[in-house]
Design a protein around this motif. Structure first.
Motif, PDB file in Angstrom:
ATOM      1  N   LYS A   1      88.313 -22.387 -46.116  1.00  0.00           N
ATOM      2  CA  LYS A   1      86.913 -22.678 -46.425  1.00  0.00           C
ATOM      3  C   LYS A   1      86.007 -21.824 -45.527  1.00  0.00           C
ATOM      4  O   LYS A   1      86.248 -21.713 -44.326  1.00  0.00           O
ATOM      5  CB  LYS A   1      86.604 -24.158 -46.202  1.00  0.00           C
ATOM      6  CG  LYS A   1      87.245 -25.083 -47.219  1.00  0.00           C
ATOM      7  CD  LYS A   1      86.831 -26.523 -47.014  1.00  0.00           C
ATOM      8  CE  LYS A   1      87.503 -27.129 -45.790  1.00  0.00           C
ATOM      9  NZ  LYS A   1      87.274 -28.581 -45.664  1.00  0.00           N
TER      10      LYS A   1
ATOM     11  N   ILE B   1      82.127 -21.408 -44.254  1.00  0.00           N
ATOM     12  CA  ILE B   1      80.841 -22.100 -44.164  1.00  0.00           C
ATOM     13  C   ILE B   1      79.883 -21.224 -43.377  1.00  0.00           C
ATOM     14  O   ILE B   1      80.116 -20.920 -42.205  1.00  0.00           O
ATOM     15  CB  ILE B   1      80.990 -23.481 -43.472  1.00  0.00           C
ATOM     16  CG1 ILE B   1      82.051 -24.326 -44.184  1.00  0.00           C
ATOM     17  CG2 ILE B   1      79.651 -24.214 -43.449  1.00  0.00           C
ATOM     18  CD1 ILE B   1      83.404 -24.318 -43.547  1.00  0.00           C
TER      19      ILE B   1
ATOM     20  N   GLU C   1      80.431 -32.536 -42.221  1.00  0.00           N
ATOM     21  CA  GLU C   1      81.746 -32.998 -42.652  1.00  0.00           C
ATOM     22  C   GLU C   1      82.331 -33.940 -41.593  1.00  0.00           C
ATOM     23  O   GLU C   1      82.123 -33.762 -40.402  1.00  0.00           O
ATOM     24  CB  GLU C   1      82.684 -31.801 -42.849  1.00  0.00           C
ATOM     25  CG  GLU C   1      82.348 -30.944 -44.051  1.00  0.00           C
ATOM     26  CD  GLU C   1      82.779 -31.561 -45.364  1.00  0.00           C
ATOM     27  OE1 GLU C   1      83.650 -32.439 -45.334  1.00  0.00           O
ATOM     28  OE2 GLU C   1      82.225 -31.169 -46.412  1.00  0.00           O
TER      29      GLU C   1
ATOM     30  N   ASN D   1      89.434 -23.224 -41.691  1.00  0.00           N
ATOM     31  CA  ASN D   1      87.975 -23.240 -41.823  1.00  0.00           C
ATOM     32  C   ASN D   1      87.386 -22.093 -41.012  1.00  0.00           C
ATOM     33  O   ASN D   1      87.747 -21.902 -39.841  1.00  0.00           O
ATOM     34  CB  ASN D   1      87.387 -24.555 -41.302  1.00  0.00           C
ATOM     35  CG  ASN D   1      87.887 -25.767 -42.064  1.00  0.00           C
ATOM     36  OD1 ASN D   1      87.327 -26.159 -43.064  1.00  0.00           O
ATOM     37  ND2 ASN D   1      88.981 -26.372 -41.572  1.00  0.00           N
TER      38      ASN D   1
END
Length: 306
Positions: A2, A4, A12, A87
């Motif tokens: 992911k 971001i 989150e 992430n």
């Protein structure tokens, strides 16, 4: 993985094992951090995450330095994903962010926004305004903020700590083999094939001119043995970085002659891996002398084993 960007509204609940840094090159030192990050995340049932910055902080603090980077943002993303990071937080290094003190950064970003439970940093990492954040500050704040912190030792190469700066210096000196050893992979540049002066085709060595991202570090001027990836093919090549002084060139160009290849590839995406330095950029007396040297370089390239 992911991705971001800037995370203005990121809230989150997923608890994270996180590391912070520029990660330029994603070299063996960085890979050591990532491996530990993934190990901790799996052991503690967390997700692994990297917080990195774009543009590079040095381009903000020292804009006149014209810093060139080992990775474009696309390359950095690729390598982080390849090494199993779950992430990736990409933070613009803007005025508001760079004015946060080390303590404010920990509270406002790491704890309140990112919900970190385990933080891993490199051996010399500092953060926050005036480098006010370091490992000792993290050790002090960690218990009260609900996370654990650890510091990973540097990885050494020839009695020196591997760093992005060391690798840039090696490439600037033409030491591509040394740079590749510190990176843990083969250094490359990529871009689209664009039209050049087409002098190479007149002497039997047609070249593909590569339009390289302006932020990307080019190794030292000169000739290199490379392997080439274009149109789904993997081929050998001889690459030149320089201004073509033999034919009174002025602008820096990156040109590759691909062995046993005659396809029209204008506009195609191409990438090259730097394997070995052949020689410095040379201004020859005439084109005949240039061709003689190209013939020698071609023989060396044909014999080179990837």
């Amino acid at each position: 993985m992911k991705i971001i960007k800037n995370f203005p509204n990121y809230h989150e609940s997923t608890p994270l094992a996180l590391s912070i840094g520029t990660f330029d090159g994603v070299h063996l030192g960085h890979q050591s951090i990532i491996n530990q990050l993934n190990t901790v995340a799996q052991k503690k049932n967390l997700e692994s995450a990297i917080l990195t910055f774009w543009p590079h902080p040095r381009t903000v603090f020292s804009p006149d330095d014209d810093l060139k980077l080992l990775n474009t943002i696309e390359e950095k993303t690729y390598f982080l994903q390849k090494h199993g990071v779950q992430n990736l937080f990409l933070k613009e290094f803007d005025a508001d962010f760079r004015n946060l003190t080390g303590e404010e950064f920990v509270k406002q970003i790491l704890v309140e926004r990112l919900n970190i439970k385990h933080l891993i940093i490199g051996h010399d990492h500092t953060f926050g305004k005036n480098k006010s954040g370091d490992f000792s500050l993290l050790e002090k704040m960690a218990p009260e903020s609900g996370f654990e912190v650890e510091q990973v030792e540097a990885v050494d190469f020839r009695d020196k700590h591997i760093s992005s700066t060391q690798i840039r210096n090696a490439l600037a000196a033409g030491n591509v083999k040394e740079a590749n050893e510190m990176l843990g992979y083969v250094y490359s540049v990529a871009g689209k094939v664009v039209h050049g002066r087409k002098i190479g085709r007149t002497i039997g060595y047609p070249t593909a001119n590569i339009a390289v991202d302006q932020i990307k570090l080019l190794p030292k001027k000169g000739a290199y043995i490379v392997d080439v990836f274009v149109k789904g093919q993997h081929l050998k090549g001889m690459l030149s970085i320089g201004t073509n002084p033999t034919v009174a060139g002025e602008e820096l160009s990156v040109e590759v002659y691909i062995l046993n290849f005659e396809d029209d590839i204008y506009g195609e995406a191409i990438s090259v891996n730097f394997r070995e330095f052949l020689h410095e950029e040379i201004k020859f007396e005439n084109l005949e002398k240039l061709v003689e040297r190209l013939d020698e370089d071609k023989i060396r390239t044909e014999k080179f084993q990837f």
